[in-house]
Structures are given as structure tokens and as C-alpha cells.
Design an enzyme around this catalytic site. Structure first.
Site, PDB file in Angstrom:
ATOM      1  N   TYR A 113       0.329  -1.192   0.156  1.00  0.00           N
ATOM      2  CA  TYR A 113       0.372  -0.021   0.395  1.00  0.00           C
ATOM      3  C   TYR A 113       0.930   1.550  -0.435  1.00  0.00           C
ATOM      4  O   TYR A 113       1.593   0.972   0.244  1.00  0.00           O
ATOM      5  CB  TYR A 113      -1.235   0.276   1.372  1.00  0.00           C
ATOM      6  CG  TYR A 113      -0.251   0.238   2.481  1.00  0.00           C
ATOM      7  CD1 TYR A 113      -0.217   1.489   2.959  1.00  0.00           C
ATOM      8  CD2 TYR A 113       0.230  -0.767   2.925  1.00  0.00           C
ATOM      9  CE1 TYR A 113       0.842   1.668   4.353  1.00  0.00           C
ATOM     10  CE2 TYR A 113       1.065  -0.975   4.250  1.00  0.00           C
ATOM     11  CZ  TYR A 113       1.091   0.297   4.227  1.00  0.00           C
ATOM     12  OH  TYR A 113       2.477   0.748   6.180  1.00  0.00           O
ATOM     13  N   PHE A 121       2.359   9.941   3.706  1.00  0.00           N
ATOM     14  CA  PHE A 121       3.068   9.792   4.614  1.00  0.00           C
ATOM     15  C   PHE A 121       3.309   7.901   4.797  1.00  0.00           C
ATOM     16  O   PHE A 121       3.204   8.059   6.200  1.00  0.00           O
ATOM     17  CB  PHE A 121       1.873   9.571   5.508  1.00  0.00           C
ATOM     18  CG  PHE A 121      -0.046   9.399   5.584  1.00  0.00           C
ATOM     19  CD1 PHE A 121      -0.130   8.123   7.018  1.00  0.00           C
ATOM     20  CD2 PHE A 121      -0.924   9.625   4.606  1.00  0.00           C
ATOM     21  CE1 PHE A 121      -1.275   8.142   6.219  1.00  0.00           C
ATOM     22  CE2 PHE A 121      -1.906   8.247   4.764  1.00  0.00           C
ATOM     23  CZ  PHE A 121      -2.112   7.779   5.607  1.00  0.00           C
ATOM     24  N   ASP A 122       2.232   7.255   4.354  1.00  0.00           N
ATOM     25  CA  ASP A 122       3.228   6.016   4.765  1.00  0.00           C
ATOM     26  C   ASP A 122       3.382   5.049   3.158  1.00  0.00           C
ATOM     27  O   ASP A 122       1.829   4.799   2.850  1.00  0.00           O
ATOM     28  CB  ASP A 122       2.260   5.265   5.407  1.00  0.00           C
ATOM     29  CG  ASP A 122       2.807   4.062   6.209  1.00  0.00           C
ATOM     30  OD1 ASP A 122       4.195   3.300   6.580  1.00  0.00           O
ATOM     31  OD2 ASP A 122       1.737   3.372   6.894  1.00  0.00           O
ATOM     32  N   ILE A 159      -7.379   1.348  10.522  1.00  0.00           N
ATOM     33  CA  ILE A 159      -8.561   2.166  10.357  1.00  0.00           C
ATOM     34  C   ILE A 159      -9.120   1.442  10.097  1.00  0.00           C
ATOM     35  O   ILE A 159      -9.789   0.591   9.333  1.00  0.00           O
ATOM     36  CB  ILE A 159      -8.021   3.149  10.001  1.00  0.00           C
ATOM     37  CG1 ILE A 159      -7.579   3.094   8.458  1.00  0.00           C
ATOM     38  CG2 ILE A 159      -6.512   4.067  10.736  1.00  0.00           C
ATOM     39  CD1 ILE A 159      -7.177   4.466   7.855  1.00  0.00           C
ATOM     40  N   TYR A 168      -8.297   8.431  11.552  1.00  0.00           N
ATOM     41  CA  TYR A 168      -7.113   8.633  12.633  1.00  0.00           C
ATOM     42  C   TYR A 168      -8.014  10.218  13.322  1.00  0.00           C
ATOM     43  O   TYR A 168      -7.944  10.435  14.038  1.00  0.00           O
ATOM     44  CB  TYR A 168      -6.239   9.250  12.823  1.00  0.00           C
ATOM     45  CG  TYR A 168      -5.255   7.985  11.125  1.00  0.00           C
ATOM     46  CD1 TYR A 168      -4.965   6.911  12.184  1.00  0.00           C
ATOM     47  CD2 TYR A 168      -4.224   8.271  10.709  1.00  0.00           C
ATOM     48  CE1 TYR A 168      -3.742   5.593  12.036  1.00  0.00           C
ATOM     49  CE2 TYR A 168      -4.048   7.019  10.118  1.00  0.00           C
ATOM     50  CZ  TYR A 168      -3.420   6.042  11.026  1.00  0.00           C
ATOM     51  OH  TYR A 168      -2.997   4.506  10.537  1.00  0.00           O
ATOM     52  N   PHE A 202      -5.458   6.007  -0.309  1.00  0.00           N
ATOM     53  CA  PHE A 202      -3.987   5.061  -0.024  1.00  0.00           C
ATOM     54  C   PHE A 202      -5.186   4.010  -1.511  1.00  0.00           C
ATOM     55  O   PHE A 202      -6.338   4.167  -2.416  1.00  0.00           O
ATOM     56  CB  PHE A 202      -5.256   3.799   0.943  1.00  0.00           C
ATOM     57  CG  PHE A 202      -4.348   4.658   2.160  1.00  0.00           C
ATOM     58  CD1 PHE A 202      -3.666   4.049   2.991  1.00  0.00           C
ATOM     59  CD2 PHE A 202      -5.250   4.667   3.376  1.00  0.00           C
ATOM     60  CE1 PHE A 202      -2.963   4.124   3.870  1.00  0.00           C
ATOM     61  CE2 PHE A 202      -5.361   4.995   4.417  1.00  0.00           C
ATOM     62  CZ  PHE A 202      -3.610   5.016   4.956  1.00  0.00           C
TER      63      PHE A 202
END
Length: 189
Positions: free
Chosen positions: A71, A85-86, A105, A131, A148
Site C-alpha cells: 500500500y 505519509f506511509d 483504521i 485517525y 490509499f
């Protein structure tokens, strides 16, 4: 999204349309933009927006099934993709999770339902499903909408797993426990 670089959709008059793209990349890029446009045109995003980019094969995953995914996550900023961010795309380890376990999440749990092995999906997740007001210090600002791109690389369906006591196969409807967490029942490919 259809095989052979087709996309089909219908307009507000319920007229069906099909588009054939020159490449898979062009088709997936278009699909991503459609998802972003849906987000930008909704007055208030109150649920997860999902757009398949590649359908995958086999049975769709449900709560209780385990998946391994690659992802990338972006912040949704200025009506489009912001900063990453990830991501685990260029890392050796895939993210392994059991759907419905509450370990990720809520937007992921919801957005990944029905995905198939080899499938890729675009998810736009509102803050309440991500979040929320707390965010993630240093990475995700409070009240952030997230985007995502998720690819399911491996799947372990509950009903394919053998029970840890050797009593046979667990069906999706069975209340029997899942197998021992250490056992790797993922298909080899």
C-alpha cells in the site's frame, strides 16, 4: 474497471458508457481521477470511497479473512493527492492483517471488503473513518482525509483454513476459532 483496459460507467441520466484505454496505466490513472472527482463533488464525505483499479481473481475477502497487502497512503490536500505519509511498496515486508480484527483504521476494514487476490483498489477515507481529530503526531494532521492505493498480494480465506484441532474445515458461517496465528496458510503465489 473491466479487463483489457476498459472502464464502464453510467451518467446521471442512467446512460451507460464504455471507454477503452491504450494501456493499463491510462485506465488506472483515469479511475483514480474519477475517485478524486467523486470526493471533490460530494458535499460532505461521510463514508469510504472505493474505486477498483484492477479486479484480481478468486473469491472476494470478507471479515475474518487474512490478507497481505502492499500500500501507499497520501494525505488528501488541495482537492487532490498531497504528501505520502506511509508506504510499504518498496519494502521487503507486506502488511499482514485479518479483516474485522480492528487492527487497522476503520476505513481500511470497510474499503478492502470484497477485494480479490491480485486486486488493486483506491480508497479515499474521511477523518472519522481514519485517525480522526487526534491524527498521528508528526505524520497525519488532525482531521485528515486519506487516500490509499492498496494491492492484495496474498489471501487466506477463513473457510480454506484447517482448524487447529484437526477437526476439518471452518466454513464462513462457523463460530469456530481461527487457526493458530503462527501457521502460514497463505497460498504460495
Amino acid at each position: 474497471v473491466q479487463p483489457n483496459n476498459y472502464s464502464t460507467f453510467y451518467d446521471d441520466q442512467r446512460q451507460n458508457w464504455s471507454i477503452m484505454f491504450e494501456s493499463e496505466k491510462a485506465a488506472t490513472d483515469f479511475s483514480k481521477q474519477v475517485c478524486i472527482a467523486k470526493c471533490n463533488s460530494s458535499p460532505a464525505l461521510d463514508s469510504v470511497l472505493c474505486q477498483d483499479l484492477l479486479l484480481g481473481e478468486g473469491q472476494g475477502v470478507e471479515a475474518g479473512d487474512s490478507v497481505e497487502v502492499a500500500y501507499t497512503g497520501w494525505l488528501f490536500q488541495n482537492n487532490g493527492l498531497g504528501q505520502v505519509f506511509d508506504s510499504n511498496v518498496n519494502k521487503d515486508k507486506l502488511l499482514r492483517l485479518k479483516l474485522g480484527s480492528g487492527k487497522v483504521i476503520k476505513g481500511w476494514e470497510e474499503g478492502m471488503m470484497g477485494m480479490k487476490k491480485g486486486g488493486r483498489r483506491y480508497l479515499i477515507i474521511p477523518p472519522a473513518w481514519a485517525y480522526g481529530a487526534q491524527g498521528v503526531p508528526g505524520r497525519v494532521p488532525p482531521d485528515s482525509t486519506l487516500v490509499f492505493e492498496v494491492e492484495v498480494r496474498r489471501v487466506k480465506l477463513v473457510k480454506e483454513c484447517s482448524a487447529s484441532d484437526g477437526q476439518g474445515v471452518i466454513s464462513r458461517d462457523s463460530p469456530a476459532p481461527s487457526p493458530v496465528p503462527n501457521s502460514d496458510g497463505f497460498s504460495a503465489d
